[in-house]
Write a protein that holds these residues in place. Sequence first.
Motif, PDB file in Angstrom:
ATOM      1  N   UNK A  53       7.125  39.918  30.770  1.00 20.13           N
ATOM      2  CA  UNK A  53       8.734  40.236  29.869  1.00 20.13           C
ATOM      3  C   UNK A  53       8.364  39.690  28.802  1.00 20.13           C
ATOM      4  N   UNK A  54       7.806  38.383  28.375  1.00 23.48           N
ATOM      5  CA  UNK A  54       8.133  38.182  26.982  1.00 23.48           C
ATOM      6  C   UNK A  54       6.928  38.434  26.423  1.00 23.48           C
ATOM      7  N   UNK A  55       5.945  39.527  26.382  1.00 23.50           N
ATOM      8  CA  UNK A  55       5.243  40.549  25.248  1.00 23.50           C
ATOM      9  C   UNK A  55       5.449  41.545  24.943  1.00 23.50           C
ATOM     10  N   UNK A  56       7.026  41.757  25.202  1.00 24.60           N
ATOM     11  CA  UNK A  56       8.086  43.077  24.646  1.00 24.60           C
ATOM     12  C   UNK A  56       9.256  42.461  24.337  1.00 24.60           C
ATOM     13  N   UNK A  67      11.587  50.383  21.311  1.00 26.45           N
ATOM     14  CA  UNK A  67      12.508  49.497  21.750  1.00 26.45           C
ATOM     15  C   UNK A  67      13.493  49.180  22.887  1.00 26.45           C
ATOM     16  N   UNK A  68      13.323  50.879  23.546  1.00 24.22           N
ATOM     17  CA  UNK A  68      13.959  50.644  24.547  1.00 24.22           C
ATOM     18  C   UNK A  68      13.408  49.376  26.003  1.00 24.22           C
ATOM     19  N   UNK A  69      11.606  49.860  26.245  1.00 28.58           N
ATOM     20  CA  UNK A  69      11.166  48.732  26.825  1.00 28.58           C
ATOM     21  C   UNK A  69      11.270  47.008  26.331  1.00 28.58           C
ATOM     22  N   UNK A  70      11.280  46.905  25.120  1.00 26.76           N
ATOM     23  CA  UNK A  70      12.713  45.610  24.771  1.00 26.76           C
ATOM     24  C   UNK A  70      13.559  44.985  25.370  1.00 26.76           C
ATOM     25  N   UNK A  75      17.004  42.203  28.978  1.00 29.76           N
ATOM     26  CA  UNK A  75      17.692  41.936  30.004  1.00 29.76           C
ATOM     27  C   UNK A  75      17.420  41.172  30.645  1.00 29.76           C
ATOM     28  N   UNK A  76      16.306  41.946  30.905  1.00 33.97           N
ATOM     29  CA  UNK A  76      15.889  41.064  32.645  1.00 33.97           C
ATOM     30  C   UNK A  76      15.605  39.423  32.297  1.00 33.97           C
ATOM     31  N   UNK A  77      15.225  38.674  30.743  1.00 30.14           N
ATOM     32  CA  UNK A  77      15.063  38.144  31.008  1.00 30.14           C
ATOM     33  C   UNK A  77      16.012  37.281  31.477  1.00 30.14           C
ATOM     34  N   UNK A  78      17.426  37.755  30.503  1.00 24.53           N
ATOM     35  CA  UNK A  78      18.547  36.732  30.186  1.00 24.53           C
ATOM     36  C   UNK A  78      19.637  37.030  32.084  1.00 24.53           C
ATOM     37  N   UNK A  79      18.806  38.332  33.076  1.00 23.03           N
ATOM     38  CA  UNK A  79      19.489  37.827  33.961  1.00 23.03           C
ATOM     39  C   UNK A  79      18.785  36.775  34.698  1.00 23.03           C
ATOM     40  N   UNK A  80      17.825  36.814  34.153  1.00 22.61           N
ATOM     41  CA  UNK A  80      16.756  35.295  35.350  1.00 22.61           C
ATOM     42  C   UNK A  80      17.134  34.998  34.865  1.00 22.61           C
ATOM     43  N   UNK A  81      17.980  33.806  33.560  1.00 28.28           N
ATOM     44  CA  UNK A  81      19.004  32.845  33.489  1.00 28.28           C
ATOM     45  C   UNK A  81      17.619  32.000  32.217  1.00 28.28           C
ATOM     46  N   UNK A  82      16.315  33.381  31.823  1.00 30.96           N
ATOM     47  CA  UNK A  82      15.589  32.540  30.607  1.00 30.96           C
ATOM     48  C   UNK A  82      16.191  32.871  29.220  1.00 30.96           C
ATOM     49  N   UNK A  83      15.147  31.313  28.422  1.00 34.20           N
ATOM     50  CA  UNK A  83      16.011  31.653  26.965  1.00 34.20           C
ATOM     51  C   UNK A  83      14.607  32.902  26.283  1.00 34.20           C
ATOM     52  N   UNK A  84      15.924  33.270  25.780  1.00 33.46           N
ATOM     53  CA  UNK A  84      15.295  35.048  25.198  1.00 33.46           C
ATOM     54  C   UNK A  84      14.396  34.478  24.405  1.00 33.46           C
ATOM     55  N   UNK A  85      14.489  33.491  22.967  1.00 34.74           N
ATOM     56  CA  UNK A  85      13.942  33.040  22.342  1.00 34.74           C
ATOM     57  C   UNK A  85      12.031  31.958  22.904  1.00 34.74           C
ATOM     58  N   UNK A  86      12.150  31.254  23.841  1.00 36.47           N
ATOM     59  CA  UNK A  86      11.157  30.499  23.943  1.00 36.47           C
ATOM     60  C   UNK A  86      10.767  31.409  25.240  1.00 36.47           C
TER      61      UNK A  86
END
Length: 88
Positions: A53-56, A67-70, A75-86
């Motif tokens: 997911x971070x690859x996007x 943009x859609x894939x990003x 959204x999936x990263x946030x759903x699973x409690x991941x910090x998108x910036x790191x």
Amino acid sequence: MKIDLLEYLGNKIGDTSWYGETNHDNISARNMEVLDSVLNDIEYIRDYLLTRLYEHKDYRQGNASAEHLHKLAMSILEKHGEEVGEQR
């Protein structure tokens, strides 16, 4: 082929209950070591999937599908409690 992952892992791990009887409790102790190994594998798999997911995170702006894939990946990263910036 459909695999019931919980059933499969339950069978792989085995019984971890306390019985108060040496032979059964020794089996449970060995099964807890298997459980520990399974948890390590699951953590590795989770990290691998999150990396995909971070690859996007960086994408070609102006390209609608990128943009859609990003947006989906973030959204999936946030759903699973991941910090998108790191990244892990």
